[in-house]
Write an enzyme that holds these catalytic residues in place. Structure first.
Site, short mmCIF file in Angstrom:
data_model
loop_
_atom_site.label_atom_id
_atom_site.label_comp_id
_atom_site.label_asym_id
_atom_site.label_seq_id
_atom_site.Cartn_x
_atom_site.Cartn_y
_atom_site.Cartn_z
N ARG A 232 0.86 -1.18 0.00
CA ARG A 232 0.00 0.00 0.00
C ARG A 232 0.90 1.23 0.00
NH1 ARG A 232 -3.38 -2.63 -1.76
NH2 ARG A 232 -5.45 -3.13 -0.96
N GLU A 261 -2.69 7.79 -4.19
CA GLU A 261 -3.20 7.17 -5.40
C GLU A 261 -4.53 7.77 -5.83
OE1 GLU A 261 -1.96 3.04 -4.87
OE2 GLU A 261 -3.73 2.51 -6.06
N HIS A 279 -0.97 0.16 -10.11
CA HIS A 279 -1.62 -0.79 -9.19
C HIS A 279 -2.09 -2.05 -9.95
CE1 HIS A 279 -3.56 -0.87 -4.98
NE2 HIS A 279 -3.43 -2.10 -5.42
P1 NAP Z 1 -0.78 -11.24 5.10
O1 NAP Z 1 -0.73 -12.69 4.75
O2 NAP Z 1 -1.64 -10.81 6.23
O3 NAP Z 1 0.73 -10.76 5.33
C1 NAP Z 1 1.06 -9.54 5.88
C2 NAP Z 1 2.37 -9.70 6.64
O4 NAP Z 1 2.77 -8.43 7.16
C3 NAP Z 1 2.26 -10.65 7.85
O5 NAP Z 1 3.33 -11.56 7.81
C4 NAP Z 1 2.37 -9.73 9.04
O6 NAP Z 1 3.07 -10.31 10.12
C5 NAP Z 1 3.22 -8.60 8.49
N1 NAP Z 1 3.02 -7.35 9.22
C6 NAP Z 1 1.85 -6.75 9.56
N2 NAP Z 1 2.09 -5.60 10.21
C7 NAP Z 1 3.43 -5.50 10.30
C8 NAP Z 1 4.30 -4.53 10.86
N3 NAP Z 1 3.83 -3.45 11.49
N4 NAP Z 1 5.64 -4.73 10.76
C9 NAP Z 1 6.13 -5.82 10.15
N5 NAP Z 1 5.35 -6.77 9.58
C10 NAP Z 1 4.03 -6.61 9.66
O7 NAP Z 1 -1.28 -10.40 3.85
P2 NAP Z 1 -1.01 -10.69 2.29
O8 NAP Z 1 -2.12 -11.51 1.74
O9 NAP Z 1 0.39 -11.15 2.11
O10 NAP Z 1 -1.21 -9.20 1.70
C11 NAP Z 1 -0.36 -8.15 2.12
C12 NAP Z 1 -0.87 -6.84 1.60
O11 NAP Z 1 -0.56 -6.70 0.22
C13 NAP Z 1 -2.38 -6.63 1.64
O12 NAP Z 1 -2.84 -6.23 2.90
C14 NAP Z 1 -2.63 -5.58 0.58
O13 NAP Z 1 -2.65 -4.29 1.13
C15 NAP Z 1 -1.40 -5.73 -0.34
N6 NAP Z 1 -1.80 -6.17 -1.68
C16 NAP Z 1 -1.54 -5.38 -2.75
C17 NAP Z 1 -1.92 -5.79 -4.02
C18 NAP Z 1 -1.67 -4.94 -5.24
O14 NAP Z 1 -2.48 -4.95 -6.15
N7 NAP Z 1 -0.56 -4.24 -5.32
C19 NAP Z 1 -2.56 -7.00 -4.21
C20 NAP Z 1 -2.81 -7.80 -3.09
C21 NAP Z 1 -2.42 -7.37 -1.83
P3 NAP Z 1 2.44 -11.53 11.00
O15 NAP Z 1 2.40 -12.71 10.09
O16 NAP Z 1 3.40 -11.69 12.10
O17 NAP Z 1 1.07 -11.06 11.40
#
Ligand code: NAP
Length: 312
Positions: A232, A261, A279
């Site tokens: 993000r 954005e 994006h």
């Molecule tokens: P996820 O499985 O929940 O992974 C997020 C990771 O970030 C987790 O390992 C979490 O740690 C870690 N985290 C959270 N807060 C943190 C902090 N303050 N410091 C360090 N690490 C932290 O989510 P995901 O499915 O991988 O998706 C991640 C994000 O990608 C989404 O929330 C979305 O915003 C973004 N995204 C973008 C696109 C795009 O089109 N560009 C597409 C899809 C997703 P823990 O495991 O320890 O909780």
């Protein structure tokens, strides 16, 4: 549906629901969101539909019982305020993982190997032919990648880097991970930033990660290192990123998301060592169809009285 979703998803929704599709592609206004909460049993919002506490507060006794978000990221929804208003929230984890990891690899390669710059040269008619020292970039194979946020997408990126590119993987996450490939947890974010050739952001957006990558983190990076953001926009302090790039503190940046954005700073557009995507993370039809079907599965479960498969 607050935006047109793929036709197959709309057809599947129509088979079960009295469906209204908002037929424009821009985020909803405050009044539109209030009307959605007031007039529909379920709403499928997505990125940019800012369901803030003010929106929930503005609607007394909403008809809406569930916001089935299209997308894994839900930082545009104030989940606590939704729950206080009696509205459940779900998202679409997993369906987006591989596509978003692929987009990260695309940006890593484009940034490291100066692909955007080369493409612009060809299109401008400025290419005079191959020569041994033209557009030399950073060789990705064997380098070290640092993943910020070792969740679903972070791990999918790490796998691609390790198995596909023979890269060393280090990471910073909230918790330590049991992984089936080698990856070194970093002591903290600054030491990760200092140690890697490519720093990739894969944490969720929201208050907890706002400006997590700030001037200090960027200053810790090596001058040849590239920053990649597929998470993000406001995880990065964009003004500090512009300064770091202008000062040559980092080698380049590959961005899929932006702090404000769809506004992209002119300063970023002006720099050759910055790759800018609109994006595109999950932008493939089958991926958007999977996301849509997952959204409907959440609605179906909710209205059947079952637990939400992907409650947030
Ligand atoms: P996820 O499985 O929940 O992974 C997020 C990771 O970030 C987790 O390992 C979490 O740690 C870690 N985290 C959270 N807060 C943190 C902090 N303050 N410091 C360090 N690490 C932290 O989510 P995901 O499915 O991988 O998706 C991640 C994000 O990608 C989404 O929330 C979305 O915003 C973004 N995204 C973008 C696109 C795009 O089109 N560009 C597409 C899809 C997703 P823990 O495991 O320890 O909780």
């Amino acid at each position: 549906m607050t935006r047109p979703l793929p036709e197959s998803v709309q057809a599947a929704a129509r088979a079960t629901y009295d469906l209204t599709v908002r037929d424009i592609t821009t985020p909803m206004s405050h009044d539109e969101m209030c009307a959605a909460l007031r007039d529909y049993d379920g709403v499928v919002p997505t990125l940019g539909d800012m369901f803030s506490a003010e929106v929930f507060a503005a609607v007394d006794a909403p008809m809406c019982q569930v916001l089935a978000n299209f997308g894994v990221g839900y930082n545009h929804i104030d989940v606590a305020a939704a729950k206080a208003a009696g509205i459940a929230v779900s998202n679409t984890p997993g369906a987006v993982t591989d596509a978003t990891a692929d987009t990260a690899m695309c940006l890593m390669l484009m940034s490291a190997r100066r692909a955007g710059e080369g493409e612009r040269m060809v299109r401008a008619g400025d290419w005079t032919g191959w020569h041994p020292t033209q557009l030399l970039g950073m060789h990705l194979s064997g380098k070290t990648v640092g993943i910020i946020g070792m969740g679903r997408i972070g791990q999918a990126i790490a796998r691609r880097c390790h198995f596909g590119f023979g890269m060393s993987v280090a990471y910073h996450s909230r918790s330590r991970k049991e992984l089936d490939f080698p990856a070194q947890p970093a002591a903290d974010l600054l030491s990760l930033a200092a140690a890697v050739d490519v720093l990739v952001i894969a944490v969720p957006g929201g208050a907890e990660t706002h400006h997590l990558v700030n001037a200090e983190v960027l200053a810790a990076m090596q001058p040849h290192a590239h920053l990649i953001n597929i998470a993000r926009g406001n995880v990065v302090e964009e003004a500090a990123l512009v300064t770091a790039l202008q000062r040559g503190q980092i080698g380049g940046a590959g961005l899929d998301v932006y702090e404000f954005e769809p506004t992209v700073p002119d300063a970023l557009i002006a720099m050759e060592n910055v790759t800018l995507l609109p994006h595109l993370g999950t932008a493939a039809l089958e991926v958007r169809e999977d996301m849509g079907m997952m959204t409907l599965a959440n609605l179906d479960a909710f209205f059947a009285g079952d637990p939400l498969p992907n409650a947030v």
